[in-house]
Every structure is written in structure tokens, then in C-alpha cells.
Design a protein around this motif. Sequence first.
Motif, mmCIF file in Angstrom:
data_model
loop_
_atom_site.group_PDB
_atom_site.id
_atom_site.type_symbol
_atom_site.label_atom_id
_atom_site.label_comp_id
_atom_site.label_asym_id
_atom_site.label_seq_id
_atom_site.Cartn_x
_atom_site.Cartn_y
_atom_site.Cartn_z
ATOM 1 N N TRP A 278 0.849 -1.203 0.000
ATOM 2 C CA TRP A 278 0.000 0.000 0.000
ATOM 3 C C TRP A 278 0.884 1.252 0.000
ATOM 4 O O TRP A 278 0.567 2.243 -0.644
ATOM 5 N N PHE A 308 -4.236 5.051 1.992
ATOM 6 C CA PHE A 308 -3.392 4.405 3.005
ATOM 7 C C PHE A 308 -3.854 4.803 4.407
ATOM 8 O O PHE A 308 -3.941 3.968 5.308
ATOM 9 N N ARG A 311 -6.876 2.885 5.697
ATOM 10 C CA ARG A 311 -6.743 1.444 5.974
ATOM 11 C C ARG A 311 -6.330 1.207 7.427
ATOM 12 O O ARG A 311 -5.794 2.095 8.087
#
Length: 712
Positions: A278, A308, A311
Motif C-alpha cells: 500500500w 493508506f 486502511r
Amino acid sequence: MNQPTPDTAAALINDPTPARVSELLTQIDARLDQAYSNFDRLNRDRIDCKPGCSHCCHRVVPAQIPDVIRVAEHIRSTFTEDQLAELKQRLNDYERAVAPNFGRDLHKLRPTCPLLVNNLCSVYEARPIRCRGIFSADANACEQAKLHPESKAFPALAERQQIAFAAWTNLEEGIKKGAKSGGAYDFGRALKIAIENPEAVQEWLAGEDSFGEAFATPPVQESPPAPVRPGQPKYLPGTEPTGRFDIAGLALPQYIMSREGNFQKALDLAQGDHPGYWLWQIRLPMTYSSEAEVLEWRDYYRKAIDRFKERKWDPREAYDGLAAYCPQSLSYQQFNNREILEELGALTFKITSEALPDLTAPIEGKRREGKIRVGYISRSLRHSSCSPWGLGWLKNHGPEFETYAFHMGDVVDRTTEQFRQAADHFYHLPPGQPVPNQAQLIRSQDLDALIFLDVGVNTGTAQFDALRLARVQCAAWGGPETTGLPTMDYYLSSELMEDPTGDEEYSEKLIRLPGIGVCFLREKLRPSTLFKSDFGLGDEPLYLSTQPPLKLAPQWDELYRRINEATGQPISFIDRKRTASQKVWDRMERNGVKIRLLPLLNIHDYFGLIKLADVVLDSPGWNGGITTIQTLTMGTPVVTLPTELKRGRHSLAMLQASNAPGLVARDIDDYVDLVANVDRRRSVVANIDPNGLYEDMRPVRALEDFLKSVLT
Ligand code: SF4
Ligand code: SF4
């Protein structure tokens, strides 16, 4: 044979002379001949070699410099003047034959060895180690290899080659121990240097890289790596982070991005269930087809950061993932990136501080009494454009300073050695070791200040950048712009590069050091003596750009097109095939720029090319740095157009410091005129004084004063 034999090491360490080196090679030959004689006696029927059979002498012989020195000594003591004159002619012919390859893919060439006379070796007794290892069971196969270099290699008897290889390895270890430049050289080109310039031999024996232009660059990987999808381990609760992310799964996307320039395909391939993937998605293409494309990907970049952040990730895994993260591609867009870099800096710090709270905590308390302990850290304390200039600061600190150098890269060379010798304490901390342990070692030195020479330039350093390893931490101009990191307190720059509003570009406090800001150490530049024709050029003026295509942003195509119009000539660029360059060349041609592409060169041929240029065109938006200094040192003018941000003002500073402000253009019209108007340039060139670029002690003293002021 991992250790050099005592005589090998001694001959190359203790006061070596050409005579001693020759004697050493004679001893090695005697040992080789002894080893060969047993083999040859048992294999007489298998060997097809005989006097006059010379297909194998039509190739580039890889040689070590002691080999070259011995052959040169042999020639000096046995050749007549006429023989020497003929040899010099053959050496010239040889150089013309191999020059277009500029040290690359030499195994594909079949030049006639300059020492071959009437199908016999004219230095047979003193021939190089590699030649001694070549024996074949099939002369016809040798002839085929000579005739078809693309598809056939010279056959060889493996057992004999192994004996020669062991001798080569032994000699290489001795060279390393003697701190000389090692590796494989093009024997013919190196011999030409030794014959024409005996001083080069003395210089090599004194540790200089005086044969560099003959270096035989190893072949680069031409095919993409196989796709790998390693399962990424998840940490168990409480497991310590290793500081290592297995980036094998990113090798293919990295290749696709940098070599093929297909950024979208690289992103599609770099998918995985680990924060490392990521983080890898937070990057940009290296080159662009248009200005619109620049903006499209900038939009993608911001969204990738947001994705990012949204997440969920284990901070220790994310920290491991930083091993594959690098924000440098952002700088090629040539915008002021402070806002984005601060966002990324905060993110990097969040990851690092959650993974390694002890190594990000402030260092409290008064500094230890005594000298000021200042460290320099980089992945590139070696020959590179990132950090060797830091050596001038380190080397010239006064007695109140104790110096440390931390080399975090795996390549070690002569520049690394210079850092090792100049620093009071030197640590080589190569990649692959647990980063937290390396960081702990640095922090335990109780440094007062640590100077990060090139933050944000190399993949793999992000794991260090947000740590707190010293009381005061500074970034320096090996990194192109602000780091945006909350752990970086100051940015060391140059008063000549920064404009009055420069402070606004940085999240750090900006420190303007005098002059160009660094104490650049004098170096001996060794341009090779090739001709324009060796580069495929005619006699017309040479307008040269030496900067990588990554710096050639689309908005400047118009400038180059107008230079074409004003001069009637194409502009020559160096084609670094490994950097997605084709996209830039296609774009320029679409935009009407006439270009001529030259191959990537070894450093000496590169200097030779610069000497042949009428003018070097600095890349606006992101200038050359060390390259500008080197170009001016060789007396070739550099024309620049300063822009607003510091990375677009390097050459402005350097031209001012070298008494050539007349090469600084006011605007695009002025840039074009400076390039096309020979008379205008001539008067400026006559006054260039490169001395102003070197060994300036003012920045060192100013750096010391600054450190004292914030530490005491
Ligand atoms: S290696 Fe091949 S070309 Fe060379 S001497 Fe032997 S047989 Fe002839
Ligand atoms: S040095 Fe002698 S043996 Fe070696 S390639 Fe040249 S001519 Fe042949």
C-alpha cells in the motif's frame, strides 16, 4: 582462495612500484604454469591450440590493472621504437573499434587485440591472466565465435579456466587489501592509458582511479524478473519488528516502472495484503507524456495517501513496508511540494513512532561535556551525486568537533574510504540487517547533531528518516526539497541558492550557509580523449544536455524547440535506458523538439563528451548540481534559467561562485540567445574561474557556528 597470498598482498600494499607488480605477476604466472602443465600433460589430445591460431585474440580481454602494468613494463623493456610506434597506432585503432560501446556489452565485440602481430601474441610471455586461461578443444568453434559474436561465445576448457579464475580472485583480494581500484578492465583501452600516460600507473599505485575510462561495466539485466508473490508474514502480538520487508514481490513492478515506463501496469502488479504494497502505491511515474498527465497523477498521488490513511495496519508491518517507500518521484513534478511532504512526513512519523517509540522519543537532558559530536548519515557515502560533497564539511571540522560517518549502503568504494579515513568514527551499516538494531547503535553514540545528507532520494532510507537519533537533526541538499518530517529540525542550504522567500519551502528551519553552501573538495577530472566521431557526431556545434530525462519536465519542451530553431541543430541528450526515458523522447519529438540520443557513458567518456560540447544546457526546474561544477571546471559553459524553488537554482549559485553570472538567463528568450549567440557566450567563458567552487571554508565555519549556537 579467499585470502590473497602474502606475496600478492605485500606487493600491492607496501610501497608498490611497477617493477614489483611485474615481479608479482611473473610469480603468479609461474604458479599458473605449474598448475597448467599437469592439466595439459593429461589432456594433450583434447587441446586444439597452436601457434598461429588466433581467433580467440579477436575480442575484448578482461584484465586487472596489475596485468596491464606488467604488460606495459614488458613492452617498454623489449619493444623497439618502431614496434612501439606501430603498437600505438594499433591501440588507437582498437579504441576506435570499442569506443562506441563505451565500456558496455564488451563481450559482444570482436576487435583485433592490439598486441596480435602476424597472428601471434607479441607479448606472449607477459600476456594477461585471462589469456593464459583460454584453451580450447575446437578451433572451428573458436572461429564461429569470432564470426558470430551475437550468438556464440568462445569455447574454453573449464578446468583451465578455473585455474585462471582462482589466480584472478587471489589478485583481486590483494588489490582490495592494497586499497586500489579493482575489477575487470578492457585490456586494450587500459594498456593504451598505461603506454601513453605512465603517470596513470603511479597514480593507480597511489590509490587513484586513473584507469576508470577503461573499466568494463558488467552487463545489466535485460529481462524482467519473474513475478513473485511471497506470502507476507503477519506479526504475532508482541513480536518485535525486524525492520526488513521482503520486497521480492515488488521487483517486477519496479522493473516495469523504471525500465519500461509503464507506470499503470506497475501499480496493477504491486498489489498485496501487506502495508508495504500500500505504501508502494504512494508514488508517481518517473516521466510524463504531457503537462496534463503530470496533474492527473498528482491527483492520484493524493488519493493514494488518503487510501493508506483510511486502511488499518499494524504499525510494525507498516514500518517494515517503509523499506520499499520513497517520495522522490514527487520532486520531478517541479512543484512546491511542502504541503504533501508534510502530510507524508507526519504519516512516516506516525508509523515509525508507533512501531519504535523508544527510537523516536526526544533526547532529553543536557549534552555531554566535551567536543561536539556530529554525525553524517547516507545510503550513498560512495561515488554518487547524493552525498560525496558532505565530505568537505566532515573533513574540515575544527578540533572542537568529533565526527561520525554512517554509510547505510551496500556499495563501498574509494569515496567510502575517504569518509572512513576522514571521520573519527566510521560505521558501515548495510541494508539487510535489522534496522532497529542499527538505529539503536547510532542513538547510543549520544550524538549532538546528525546530518542526513540525502533524505528522500533512495528507497530504503525512510525507515531511518523519522527516527530521533541525535539531539539536533538536519537535512541537507542531497535531498531536493523539504523532508516534511517532524524529526528534521533544520535544512542546510546555500545563501546563493535560496531566494528571500526560500524559508516558505521548508518545514524545517532554513539555514543559509555562505556561497554554494558546501565545501566541495577538489577532484581530478579525467576526461577521455575520444573524438566527436566516436560518439557518432559530426563537426557541427554540440548542444548538450547531461541531465537525466526524469528532470526534463514537459513544460520545458518549448524552450528546447526554440533552441533548435535558433541554432539549426538538434540537442543531444544522454539516453539512460533504465529510467523510462523513451516516454520523454517520444513526447519531445511530438512537441517538435529535434533530439539526438547518445548512449550512457562511463564517467571518463562522459567528461570527454562534455569537453567536446560547445555549451551544456542546464535543465530548468531541477538543475544539475555536481555535474554543473564538473562542467564548469572543464571550461565548458553551462547556461541556466533559475526558477523559484531551490532545486531550480543550483546552477545560479554555481555560476555566481565561478565568476560566470553572464550565463544565467533572465527568461526563456535570454536562455535561447545565450545558447545560440556564440559571441555573447565567448566573453563570459573567458572569465570562468572554477576555483570559487572548491574548498570554500566559509560554509564549514558557518555550519560549526550554527551547531554551537543551537547546542550550547
Ligand atoms: S583458444 Fe581457440 S582460437 Fe585460441 S588458440 Fe586455442 S583453438 Fe585457437
Ligand atoms: S594479449 Fe596476446 S594472447 Fe591475449 S588476446 Fe592479445 S594477442 Fe591474444
